[in-house]
Write a protein that holds these residues in place. Structure first.
Motif, PDB file in Angstrom:
ATOM      1  N   ARG A  27      73.030   1.165 111.507  1.00 20.84           N
ATOM      2  CA  ARG A  27      72.330   0.194 112.357  1.00 20.84           C
ATOM      3  C   ARG A  27      71.355  -0.588 111.479  1.00 20.84           C
ATOM      4  O   ARG A  27      70.566  -0.005 110.741  1.00 20.84           O
ATOM      5  N   THR A  28      71.424  -1.901 111.555  1.00 19.59           N
ATOM      6  CA  THR A  28      70.544  -2.738 110.743  1.00 19.59           C
ATOM      7  C   THR A  28      69.360  -3.206 111.573  1.00 19.59           C
ATOM      8  O   THR A  28      69.516  -3.693 112.693  1.00 19.59           O
ATOM      9  N   THR A  29      68.166  -3.030 111.015  1.00 23.74           N
ATOM     10  CA  THR A  29      66.950  -3.480 111.680  1.00 23.74           C
ATOM     11  C   THR A  29      66.002  -4.030 110.630  1.00 23.74           C
ATOM     12  O   THR A  29      66.326  -4.081 109.442  1.00 23.74           O
ATOM     13  N   GLN A  30      64.832  -4.457 111.061  1.00 24.03           N
ATOM     14  CA  GLN A  30      63.832  -4.986 110.145  1.00 24.03           C
ATOM     15  C   GLN A  30      62.500  -4.288 110.375  1.00 24.03           C
ATOM     16  O   GLN A  30      62.199  -3.829 111.475  1.00 24.03           O
ATOM     17  N   ALA A  31      61.720  -4.219 109.312  1.00 25.45           N
ATOM     18  CA  ALA A  31      60.376  -3.650 109.393  1.00 25.45           C
ATOM     19  C   ALA A  31      59.421  -4.576 108.663  1.00 25.45           C
ATOM     20  O   ALA A  31      59.789  -5.209 107.668  1.00 25.45           O
ATOM     21  N   GLU A  32      58.206  -4.629 109.158  1.00 25.89           N
ATOM     22  CA  GLU A  32      57.198  -5.517 108.577  1.00 25.89           C
ATOM     23  C   GLU A  32      56.495  -4.832 107.407  1.00 25.89           C
ATOM     24  O   GLU A  32      55.998  -3.715 107.536  1.00 25.89           O
ATOM     25  N   GLU A  38      49.586  -1.448 106.164  1.00 26.26           N
ATOM     26  CA  GLU A  38      48.357  -1.248 106.926  1.00 26.26           C
ATOM     27  C   GLU A  38      48.274   0.165 107.485  1.00 26.26           C
ATOM     28  O   GLU A  38      47.220   0.802 107.433  1.00 26.26           O
ATOM     29  N   CYS A  39      49.384   0.677 108.001  1.00 27.37           N
ATOM     30  CA  CYS A  39      49.382   2.034 108.557  1.00 27.37           C
ATOM     31  C   CYS A  39      49.181   3.094 107.483  1.00 27.37           C
ATOM     32  O   CYS A  39      48.547   4.121 107.727  1.00 27.37           O
ATOM     33  N   CYS A  40      49.736   2.855 106.307  1.00 29.52           N
ATOM     34  CA  CYS A  40      49.674   3.855 105.233  1.00 29.52           C
ATOM     35  C   CYS A  40      48.481   3.654 104.303  1.00 29.52           C
ATOM     36  O   CYS A  40      48.218   4.506 103.444  1.00 29.52           O
ATOM     37  N   GLY A  41      47.769   2.521 104.457  1.00 32.21           N
ATOM     38  CA  GLY A  41      46.650   2.237 103.560  1.00 32.21           C
ATOM     39  C   GLY A  41      47.097   1.895 102.161  1.00 32.21           C
ATOM     40  O   GLY A  41      46.391   2.167 101.183  1.00 32.21           O
TER      41      GLY A  41
END
Length: 598
Positions: A299-304, A310-313
């Motif tokens: 399944r192909t998706t995208q992530a910002e 920002e979430c991981c610092g």
């Protein structure tokens, strides 16, 4: 969370080195799983005259179905350590033609969905065979909800012949020799035969009361299985089996296909050409649908990129994020948009639903212990209670200081307790009902605090009287204008139980609470004359309601900022209400909505 036991020596051999317990525990933590126990120094059971080899008991997340067996854990850790490449799963149709499984229309009456696959030229040994059976059992217990949603059947393809059919027939018309038995029985006889079986007896209820039972036949009318109960003995899997036909039936199509992908992805690594799977064609007669299964496409998706950083610092580039995702078995690449990455989710990762799941895997690959530690830079707030909770604590403290005892009943109650026992009628637009309550005591979310107070008194009748109790908590009311179609309302309620009615005591408590809320009592024209002098005013009016004794109840009204509200009622309960709750002395109650004072 499921705990999986794997052979310690075999896993370390697969990982290419020996680990101490501490080192392997650290590896598990880095990958996001947990070593529960190493049985090396424990008393291990005797199996077939030999002591069981040391086991590693590994706790895995409940949604990581790809880690439910030795093969999945070994493969995932090897990819994480960089020892093995990401598998390339392939569907390969045989030159002789694709096998078909035809679904008859009557199956819609009981288990409408079916799927399957074939693993050709697979090589079993004892450990692989046991793991193959154990994975089926884990999936049955976990994702398949005790075979109610999905049931798996595996068969030696060389003992049966396609094309196959999936049918639903009366129990007496289904006859075959069950797995590991020698006597032929019909399905009705099997129900009696397995009724006391500790393994299969718990699944009989799934189809027992149905007029038709599901069954899978080959082209010679040899029974492969009667799902979800048992396979036929004719096609049972053995260590010498090289071609495996996997069929599965269910009531949930999504979970059915997830189970199919888990089975073939885990054990296709043992085929002659690793990670190749032979598909089958499902032909449904009832809707003329034809499909090829399993679907093992990514399944192909995208992530910002900004969201992940920002979430991981962190401050990783798209290329760096893609490299970390490879450790977690994703194919990823920078997108045309510099703030996006394109991610191919492998067929084994049914748990990935949102970019938050991808972000979590980036954090795992980067290393939890390596993530920067810092205070939030965009927030400098100090925790404080919500206004409604602060007000509730004030009311609670005031009632306790007046000599009343707080109780905490359950928020769920029966429909009768909430309505009929209080001489109230359900208009169908007030109470939130539970769709599938476990017992009659938990049918609705309460719309009044009174049932809980009265039940508390009933269960404590052996205590001395008078009994003075109160509660400050929520009720739930339907509100179709809201997105969730319901809302909570914070209320205060109190009940007096004694040899006298206690009406004046409850009235006094109400006056004390209202005074504490800075609401002045008014009568007649006095309210209009003094309206400007007080921000909040209250008064009472006679109430004629079946819950209360006639002529001994009143509604409570407040005027706040010029707006009038009815906030509650108090009075002496009607004798029939006392009888319903098995109370022999009079009870006076008070219930008000304190949210009106916010």
């Amino acid at each position: 969370m499921p705990t999986i036991s794997v052979d310690k020596a075999a896993l370390f051999q697969e990982l290419g080195r020996e680990y101490t317990t501490e080192e392997f525990d650290e590896l598990c933590f880095e990958f996001g799983i947990e070593l529960d126990e190493d049985t090396t120094n424990s008393d291990r059971p005797i199996v077939d005259g030999k002591q069981e080899p040391p086991q590693l008991k590994i706790e895995i997340p409940a949604n990581r179905y790809d880690l439910l067996c030795f093969e999945g854990i070994a493969l995932a850790l090897n990819i994480f350590l960089g020892r093995k490449p990401i598998p390339n799963y392939k569907l390969v149709e045989p030159s002789t033609g694709i096998q078909t499984l035809t679904v008859k229309e009557d199956t819609t009456k009981i288990r409408p969905y079916v799927s399957g696959a074939i693993l050709r030229n697979i090589k079993f040994d004892q450990a692989r065979y046991e793991s193959f059976i154990a994975l089926q059992d884990k999936l049955h217990q976990n994702l398949a909800r005790q075979r109610t949603l999905v049931a798996i059947g595996t068969h030696d393809l060389d003992t049966i012949k396609g094309p196959f059919t999936y049918e639903a027939l009366p129990p007496k018309d289904i006859k075959f020799v069950p797995l590991n038995q020698t006597k032929e029985m019909n399905a009705e006889e099997m129900m009696g035969f397995y009724e006391k079986d500790k393994n299969l007896g718990k699944y009989l209820h799934i189809i027992r009361d149905s007029p038709v039972y599901p069954v899978i036949y080959d082209s010679n009318r040899t029974v492969c299985s009667m799902p979800p109960i048992i396979n036929g003995d004719h096609s049972k899997i053995k260590l010498t089996t090289t071609n495996v036909f996997i069929e599965m039936t269910g009531t949930d199509k999504t979970k059915l296909e997830i189970v199919n992908r888990m089975m073939v992805s885990m054990f296709s690594q043992y085929t002659l050409e690793p990670f190749t799977i032979e598909p089958i064609k499902i032909i449904s007669e009832h809707n003329n649908e034809t499909r090829v299964v399993p679907d093992i496409a990514s399944r192909t998706t995208q992530a910002e990129v900004s969201y992940i950083n920002e979430c991981c610092g962190l401050n990783l580039s798209p290329a760096e994020i893609c490299e970390y995702l490879k450790k977690m078995a994703y194919h990823a690449r920078p997108s045309a948009d510099p703030n996006l990455i394109d991610v191919d989710i492998p067929p084994t990762r049914a748990d990935v639903l949102h970019q938050a799941d991808i972000m979590e895997d980036v954090a795992v690959a980067y290393g939890f212990n390596s993530l920067p530690r810092s205070f939030p830079s965009k927030s400098g707030t100090v925790a404080q209670p919500l206004p409604i909770n602060k007000l509730s604590d004030i009311v609670r403290t005031e009632a306790a200081m007046a000599g009343w005892s707080e109780v905490l009943p359950l928020i769920l109650c029966s429909h009768d307790e909430n309505f009929a026992w209080l001489n109230r009628k359900d208009d169908g637009n007030t109470a939130v009902r539970l769709a599938n309550p476990k017992t009659q005591e938990f049918q609705v979310v309460r719309t009044s605090l009174l049932p809980g107070l009265l039940k508390t008194i009933r269960e404590n009748k052996h205590h001395t009287v008078p009994m003075k109790i109160f509660e400050v908590s929520d009720v739930a009311l339907k509100d179709l204008e809201l997105e969730r179609k319901s809302r909570n309302e914070r209320r205060f309620a109190a009940a007096w139980y004694g040899k006298t009615s206690g009406f004046e005591v409850v009235h006094g408590l109400m006056d004390r609470i209202m005074a504490m809320l800075k609401s002045a009592f008014i009568t007649g024209e006095e309210g209009l004359e003094n309206q400007a002098m007080n921000d909040s005013q209250y008064w009472i009016e006679e109430l004629d309601e079946p819950t209360y004794f006639p002529g001994h109840a009143a509604s409570i009204y407040v005027r706040i900022a010029g707006k009038e509200h009815k906030i509650g009622a108090f009075g002496i309960l009607h004798p029939t209400v006392l009888e319903n709750y098995e109370l022999k002395y009079p009870v006076s109650t008070l219930e008000i909505n304190i949210e009106a004072f916010l």
